[in-house]
Design a protein around this motif. Structure first.
Motif, PDB file in Angstrom:
ATOM      1  N   VAL A 102       2.007  87.075  51.165  1.00  0.00           N
ATOM      2  CA  VAL A 102       0.803  87.348  50.375  1.00  0.00           C
ATOM      3  C   VAL A 102      -0.170  86.176  50.459  1.00  0.00           C
ATOM      4  O   VAL A 102      -1.375  86.369  50.671  1.00  0.00           O
ATOM      5  N   ARG A 103       0.359  84.959  50.317  1.00  0.00           N
ATOM      6  CA  ARG A 103      -0.506  83.781  50.383  1.00  0.00           C
ATOM      7  C   ARG A 103      -1.151  83.659  51.762  1.00  0.00           C
ATOM      8  O   ARG A 103      -2.340  83.338  51.877  1.00  0.00           O
ATOM      9  N   LYS A 104      -0.363  83.903  52.785  1.00  0.00           N
ATOM     10  CA  LYS A 104      -0.895  83.825  54.151  1.00  0.00           C
ATOM     11  C   LYS A 104      -1.989  84.861  54.378  1.00  0.00           C
ATOM     12  O   LYS A 104      -3.044  84.559  54.951  1.00  0.00           O
ATOM     13  N   ALA A 105      -1.741  86.091  53.895  1.00  0.00           N
ATOM     14  CA  ALA A 105      -2.725  87.162  54.057  1.00  0.00           C
ATOM     15  C   ALA A 105      -4.014  86.833  53.322  1.00  0.00           C
ATOM     16  O   ALA A 105      -5.120  87.020  53.853  1.00  0.00           O
ATOM     17  N   ARG A 106      -3.891  86.337  52.100  1.00  0.00           N
ATOM     18  CA  ARG A 106      -5.078  85.992  51.322  1.00  0.00           C
ATOM     19  C   ARG A 106      -5.896  84.897  52.001  1.00  0.00           C
ATOM     20  O   ARG A 106      -7.125  84.956  52.055  1.00  0.00           O
ATOM     21  N   GLN A 107      -5.198  83.883  52.518  1.00  0.00           N
ATOM     22  CA  GLN A 107      -5.896  82.788  53.193  1.00  0.00           C
ATOM     23  C   GLN A 107      -6.622  83.290  54.438  1.00  0.00           C
ATOM     24  O   GLN A 107      -7.767  82.905  54.700  1.00  0.00           O
ATOM     25  N   ARG A 108      -5.964  84.162  55.216  1.00  0.00           N
ATOM     26  CA  ARG A 108      -6.599  84.699  56.414  1.00  0.00           C
ATOM     27  C   ARG A 108      -7.813  85.552  56.061  1.00  0.00           C
ATOM     28  O   ARG A 108      -8.849  85.481  56.733  1.00  0.00           O
ATOM     29  N   ILE A 109      -7.724  86.337  54.998  1.00  0.00           N
ATOM     30  CA  ILE A 109      -8.842  87.186  54.592  1.00  0.00           C
ATOM     31  C   ILE A 109     -10.035  86.339  54.180  1.00  0.00           C
ATOM     32  O   ILE A 109     -11.185  86.635  54.539  1.00  0.00           O
ATOM     33  N   ILE A 110      -9.779  85.263  53.427  1.00  0.00           N
ATOM     34  CA  ILE A 110     -10.857  84.374  53.003  1.00  0.00           C
ATOM     35  C   ILE A 110     -11.555  83.767  54.219  1.00  0.00           C
ATOM     36  O   ILE A 110     -12.787  83.743  54.309  1.00  0.00           O
ATOM     37  N   CYS A 111     -10.753  83.287  55.183  1.00  0.00           N
ATOM     38  CA  CYS A 111     -11.324  82.690  56.392  1.00  0.00           C
ATOM     39  C   CYS A 111     -12.112  83.723  57.191  1.00  0.00           C
ATOM     40  O   CYS A 111     -13.211  83.444  57.680  1.00  0.00           O
ATOM     41  N   LEU A 112     -11.548  84.914  57.330  1.00  0.00           N
ATOM     42  CA  LEU A 112     -12.204  85.965  58.100  1.00  0.00           C
ATOM     43  C   LEU A 112     -13.503  86.415  57.441  1.00  0.00           C
ATOM     44  O   LEU A 112     -14.489  86.698  58.134  1.00  0.00           O
ATOM     45  N   ARG A 113     -13.514  86.487  56.113  1.00  0.00           N
ATOM     46  CA  ARG A 113     -14.740  86.872  55.420  1.00  0.00           C
ATOM     47  C   ARG A 113     -15.832  85.828  55.614  1.00  0.00           C
ATOM     48  O   ARG A 113     -17.014  86.172  55.733  1.00  0.00           O
TER      49      ARG A 113
END
Length: 199
Positions: A55-66
């Motif tokens: 979950v933490r990894k996914a959230r971090q990737r989404i923030i970077c991608l956004r």
């Protein structure tokens, strides 16, 4: 900024959006925890019903991608402004008219208008069934690769003028198309087919 560069930015944008969707699906698979759901239980321990690391990894990737998405969208907007400014430039307009006069019989088409809906933006611009498309914004037979190129220009030119060169009855004509929402589907209200290589 060259048109090809804008196309590449648009493809990059689509890829980023696809990546964001994939990571959002990861969050959904983890109990639909989303971007803000708690990662610890009421007793302060990591939740046992989800993979906290994932979950933490996914959230971090989404923030970077956004953030990447915002940057690319800004570059696309700037590129389109430059392209539209060039199209409005008097020198370009003069060249456009001269091109029509000199290449009346030789300018190659890359698409054919197969259908035009009543009341559509395409009809408002004067497009008719059977019109051969020889120029669409910055597209022409030499840089056209697929109808997706037309779609990119239309998608990112809503409420903006697109210069279109058509051949009708063996004569070239210049039209001004403004993509916008209407009673029907899409922003054009017409169907285009790629010209055969033999035509």
């Amino acid at each position: 900024m060259a048109t090809d560069q804008v196309f590449q930015l648009m493809k990059k944008k689509d890829a980023i959006e696809a990546d964001i969707s994939q990571w959002l699906e990861v969050l959904q698979s983890q109990g639909n925890v989303g971007m803000d759901g708690p990662l610890i239980d009421r007793e302060g321990y990591p939740r046992a019903d989800i993979d906290v690391y994932t979950v933490r990894k996914a959230r971090q990737r989404i923030i970077c991608l956004r953030n990447d998405h915002k940057s690319v969208m800004k570059d696309i907007e700037n590129g389109l402004h430059l392209i539209h400014a060039d199209a409005r430039n008097s020198t370009v307009s003069s060249s456009f008219d001269q091109q029509m006069e000199e290449l009346d019989d030789t300018l190659a088409s890359f698409a054919l208008t197969d259908f035009v809906a009543d009341g559509s933006p395409a009809q408002e611009a004067g497009l008719q069934k059977g019109d051969e498309i020889c120029g669409f914004g910055t597209l022409n037979a030499t840089n056209f690769k697929s109808l997706q190129d037309v779609g990119y220009i239309v998608k990112h030119s809503e409420q903006k003028e697109i210069k279109v060169i058509i051949r009708r009855m063996q004569k070239l004509q210049k039209l001004t198309l403004i993509p916008h929402t209407w009673a029907g589907r899409g922003l054009l209200g017409c169907n285009l087919l790629p010209s055969s290589k033999d035509s």
